[in-house]
Design a protein around this motif. Sequence first.
Motif, PDB file in Angstrom:
ATOM      1  N   ARG A   1       0.828  -1.212   0.000  1.00  0.00           N
ATOM      2  CA  ARG A   1       0.000   0.000   0.000  1.00  0.00           C
ATOM      3  C   ARG A   1       0.863   1.264   0.000  1.00  0.00           C
ATOM      4  O   ARG A   1       0.417   2.315  -0.423  1.00  0.00           O
ATOM      5  CB  ARG A   1      -0.898   0.013   1.244  1.00  0.00           C
ATOM      6  CG  ARG A   1      -1.851  -1.149   1.357  1.00  0.00           C
ATOM      7  CD  ARG A   1      -2.963  -1.065   0.329  1.00  0.00           C
ATOM      8  NE  ARG A   1      -3.668   0.201   0.396  1.00  0.00           N
ATOM      9  CZ  ARG A   1      -4.643   0.485   1.255  1.00  0.00           C
ATOM     10  NH1 ARG A   1      -5.054  -0.425   2.106  1.00  0.00           N
ATOM     11  NH2 ARG A   1      -5.214   1.671   1.249  1.00  0.00           N
ATOM     12  N   LEU A   2       2.095   1.161   0.545  1.00  0.00           N
ATOM     13  CA  LEU A   2       2.952   2.345   0.657  1.00  0.00           C
ATOM     14  C   LEU A   2       4.407   1.898   0.637  1.00  0.00           C
ATOM     15  O   LEU A   2       4.748   0.859   1.209  1.00  0.00           O
ATOM     16  CB  LEU A   2       2.660   3.093   1.965  1.00  0.00           C
ATOM     17  CG  LEU A   2       3.417   4.400   2.203  1.00  0.00           C
ATOM     18  CD1 LEU A   2       3.002   5.466   1.180  1.00  0.00           C
ATOM     19  CD2 LEU A   2       3.175   4.913   3.628  1.00  0.00           C
ATOM     20  N   THR A   3       5.243   2.703  -0.032  1.00  0.00           N
ATOM     21  CA  THR A   3       6.683   2.444  -0.074  1.00  0.00           C
ATOM     22  C   THR A   3       7.415   3.655   0.481  1.00  0.00           C
ATOM     23  O   THR A   3       7.236   4.776  -0.028  1.00  0.00           O
ATOM     24  CB  THR A   3       7.152   2.168  -1.513  1.00  0.00           C
ATOM     25  OG1 THR A   3       6.477   0.995  -2.001  1.00  0.00           O
ATOM     26  CG2 THR A   3       8.652   1.937  -1.568  1.00  0.00           C
ATOM     27  N   LEU A   4       8.206   3.447   1.519  1.00  0.00           N
ATOM     28  CA  LEU A   4       9.048   4.504   2.073  1.00  0.00           C
ATOM     29  C   LEU A   4      10.353   4.530   1.285  1.00  0.00           C
ATOM     30  O   LEU A   4      11.041   3.507   1.190  1.00  0.00           O
ATOM     31  CB  LEU A   4       9.342   4.257   3.547  1.00  0.00           C
ATOM     32  CG  LEU A   4       8.141   4.060   4.471  1.00  0.00           C
ATOM     33  CD1 LEU A   4       8.602   3.924   5.909  1.00  0.00           C
ATOM     34  CD2 LEU A   4       7.143   5.193   4.331  1.00  0.00           C
ATOM     35  N   LEU A   5      10.672   5.675   0.705  1.00  0.00           N
ATOM     36  CA  LEU A   5      11.913   5.856  -0.046  1.00  0.00           C
ATOM     37  C   LEU A   5      12.888   6.602   0.851  1.00  0.00           C
ATOM     38  O   LEU A   5      12.814   7.818   1.000  1.00  0.00           O
ATOM     39  CB  LEU A   5      11.641   6.642  -1.334  1.00  0.00           C
ATOM     40  CG  LEU A   5      10.622   6.010  -2.287  1.00  0.00           C
ATOM     41  CD1 LEU A   5      10.347   6.940  -3.463  1.00  0.00           C
ATOM     42  CD2 LEU A   5      11.093   4.645  -2.766  1.00  0.00           C
TER      43      LEU A   5
ATOM     44  N   GLN B   1       8.036  17.975  -0.196  1.00  0.00           N
ATOM     45  CA  GLN B   1       6.898  17.830  -1.106  1.00  0.00           C
ATOM     46  C   GLN B   1       6.373  16.390  -1.109  1.00  0.00           C
ATOM     47  O   GLN B   1       5.908  15.894  -2.130  1.00  0.00           O
ATOM     48  CB  GLN B   1       7.319  18.268  -2.506  1.00  0.00           C
ATOM     49  CG  GLN B   1       7.744  19.716  -2.561  1.00  0.00           C
ATOM     50  CD  GLN B   1       8.544  20.056  -3.812  1.00  0.00           C
ATOM     51  OE1 GLN B   1       8.593  19.297  -4.763  1.00  0.00           O
ATOM     52  NE2 GLN B   1       9.177  21.219  -3.797  1.00  0.00           N
ATOM     53  N   PHE B   2       6.429  15.741   0.035  1.00  0.00           N
ATOM     54  CA  PHE B   2       6.030  14.333   0.133  1.00  0.00           C
ATOM     55  C   PHE B   2       4.623  14.086  -0.397  1.00  0.00           C
ATOM     56  O   PHE B   2       4.330  13.022  -0.947  1.00  0.00           O
ATOM     57  CB  PHE B   2       6.129  13.846   1.588  1.00  0.00           C
ATOM     58  CG  PHE B   2       5.122  14.463   2.516  1.00  0.00           C
ATOM     59  CD1 PHE B   2       3.872  13.891   2.687  1.00  0.00           C
ATOM     60  CD2 PHE B   2       5.412  15.628   3.207  1.00  0.00           C
ATOM     61  CE1 PHE B   2       2.931  14.464   3.530  1.00  0.00           C
ATOM     62  CE2 PHE B   2       4.479  16.219   4.050  1.00  0.00           C
ATOM     63  CZ  PHE B   2       3.236  15.634   4.203  1.00  0.00           C
TER      64      PHE B   2
ATOM     65  N   TYR C   1       4.301   6.414  -2.786  1.00  0.00           N
ATOM     66  CA  TYR C   1       5.625   6.629  -2.206  1.00  0.00           C
ATOM     67  C   TYR C   1       5.582   7.698  -1.122  1.00  0.00           C
ATOM     68  O   TYR C   1       4.790   8.633  -1.181  1.00  0.00           O
ATOM     69  CB  TYR C   1       6.622   7.084  -3.282  1.00  0.00           C
ATOM     70  CG  TYR C   1       6.806   6.095  -4.394  1.00  0.00           C
ATOM     71  CD1 TYR C   1       7.235   4.800  -4.134  1.00  0.00           C
ATOM     72  CD2 TYR C   1       6.551   6.448  -5.712  1.00  0.00           C
ATOM     73  CE1 TYR C   1       7.410   3.887  -5.155  1.00  0.00           C
ATOM     74  CE2 TYR C   1       6.729   5.541  -6.744  1.00  0.00           C
ATOM     75  CZ  TYR C   1       7.156   4.263  -6.458  1.00  0.00           C
ATOM     76  OH  TYR C   1       7.316   3.362  -7.469  1.00  0.00           O
ATOM     77  N   PHE C   2       6.501   7.540  -0.152  1.00  0.00           N
ATOM     78  CA  PHE C   2       6.689   8.564   0.875  1.00  0.00           C
ATOM     79  C   PHE C   2       8.196   8.739   1.052  1.00  0.00           C
ATOM     80  O   PHE C   2       8.869   7.859   1.586  1.00  0.00           O
ATOM     81  CB  PHE C   2       6.051   8.131   2.199  1.00  0.00           C
ATOM     82  CG  PHE C   2       5.791   9.286   3.127  1.00  0.00           C
ATOM     83  CD1 PHE C   2       6.830  10.011   3.689  1.00  0.00           C
ATOM     84  CD2 PHE C   2       4.496   9.669   3.423  1.00  0.00           C
ATOM     85  CE1 PHE C   2       6.587  11.073   4.532  1.00  0.00           C
ATOM     86  CE2 PHE C   2       4.237  10.738   4.279  1.00  0.00           C
ATOM     87  CZ  PHE C   2       5.283  11.440   4.817  1.00  0.00           C
TER      88      PHE C   2
END
Length: 195
Positions: A120-124, A147-148, A156-157
């Motif tokens: 559901r979400l990928t932390l970069l 600008q997340f 992405y976050f």
Amino acid sequence: MSELISLLEEVRACRLCEPHLPLGPRPVVRAAESARLLIIGQAPGTRVHETGIPWNDPSGDRLRDWLQMDRDTFYDESRIAIIPMGLCYPGRGRGGDLPPRPECAPAWHGRLLAQLPALRLTLLVGQYAQKSYLPAPGKTLSDNVRQFATALPHGYFPLPHPSPRNRLWLRQRPWFEQRVLPALREQLKDVFAGR
């Protein structure tokens, strides 16, 4: 045996960069088909290389603090996958650890991500992941992190690297703790609540 388990065995046996790795290959990756959160960081440091446990160092302590997660939750691979840009320790340069080996992500990321249907979400975490994955990266890591919200529709976050070496970056950017971390924690609630 599932396709992902078979692929993880292949990844962990990888010797693609062996001639360039001062401590030899030891790919560090965690994943399960049910994982809802993916963390893409830089590459393992020496302590992670020694233990084989990702983010098992002061950077990991700070990252878990940002996420407000205990170690048991963080290392529950049924919920959280961890796939760095470089799966092995790349060695040390003048200013710290070397960048991730360039062969690694192209060889493995696409195949691994294809086996993670529940994400559901990928932390970069850090510039290497952001340059590789953000559809329109900013000029600087600070731009990406500030600008997340523009990255969220893509899943992405972006985050800075939580290394103790980045204390000055954090001190100079109070907006990170004031605005970015609360938004990150809200996103994580949604991810794990299934929204």
